[in-house]
Scaffold this motif. Structure first.
Motif, PDB file in Angstrom:
ATOM      1  N   ASN A  29      48.031  41.714  41.154  1.00  0.00           N
ATOM      2  CA  ASN A  29      46.905  40.821  41.442  1.00  0.00           C
ATOM      3  C   ASN A  29      45.933  41.461  42.421  1.00  0.00           C
ATOM      4  OD1 ASN A  29      47.560  38.664  39.784  1.00  0.00           O
ATOM      5  ND2 ASN A  29      48.750  37.629  41.348  1.00  0.00           N
ATOM      6  N   VAL A  30      46.457  42.094  43.464  1.00  0.00           N
ATOM      7  CA  VAL A  30      45.597  42.751  44.456  1.00  0.00           C
ATOM      8  C   VAL A  30      44.845  43.910  43.813  1.00  0.00           C
ATOM      9  CG1 VAL A  30      45.599  44.097  46.587  1.00  0.00           C
ATOM     10  CG2 VAL A  30      46.989  42.040  46.429  1.00  0.00           C
ATOM     11  N   ILE A  31      45.527  44.699  43.002  1.00  0.00           N
ATOM     12  CA  ILE A  31      44.880  45.847  42.344  1.00  0.00           C
ATOM     13  C   ILE A  31      43.789  45.374  41.402  1.00  0.00           C
ATOM     14  CG2 ILE A  31      45.262  47.724  40.705  1.00  0.00           C
ATOM     15  CD1 ILE A  31      48.014  48.110  42.052  1.00  0.00           C
ATOM     16  N   VAL A  32      44.082  44.349  40.596  1.00  0.00           N
ATOM     17  CA  VAL A  32      43.081  43.810  39.668  1.00  0.00           C
ATOM     18  C   VAL A  32      41.885  43.261  40.442  1.00  0.00           C
ATOM     19  CG1 VAL A  32      42.643  41.894  38.068  1.00  0.00           C
ATOM     20  CG2 VAL A  32      44.624  43.356  37.743  1.00  0.00           C
ATOM     21  N   GLY A  33      42.143  42.576  41.539  1.00  0.00           N
ATOM     22  CA  GLY A  33      41.049  42.024  42.338  1.00  0.00           C
ATOM     23  C   GLY A  33      40.174  43.095  42.949  1.00  0.00           C
TER      24      GLY A  33
END
Length: 88
Positions: A32-36
């Motif tokens: 989620n952090v990487i995608v964000g």
């Protein structure tokens, strides 16, 4: 301080984008952090100049958050398109 803001805003944007695209059960917090973060980066290069909104680096506002969220949703749509053959 900028990296901390990227991690927090990236995590929230990635999490909300995964809920919007219905991929939340498949992703963990790290993804989620990487995608964000990657979505916000893409949005900063592509969407921000088109709509005239700044990026997260220039300050956090509702407009910059929405642009980052839109970038994360677009990134997940592209990933779903290549992985499943449909945007979903």
């Amino acid at each position: 301080m900028g990296i901390l803001v990227w991690l927090i805003v990236g995590g929230v944007c990635g999490w909300l984008a995964s809920i919007i695209m219905r991929t939340d059960a498949q992703q963990g917090i790290l993804l989620n952090v990487i995608v964000g973060i990657v979505g916000a980066l893409l949005a900063g290069f592509i969407i921000s100049p088109m709509v005239g909104v700044g990026t997260i680096n220039e300050g956090i506002s509702v407009a910059t958050f929405l642009v980052s969220l839109l970038g994360a949703v677009i990134l997940l749509a592209i990933v779903n398109l290549f992985r499943r053959g449909s945007v979903r």
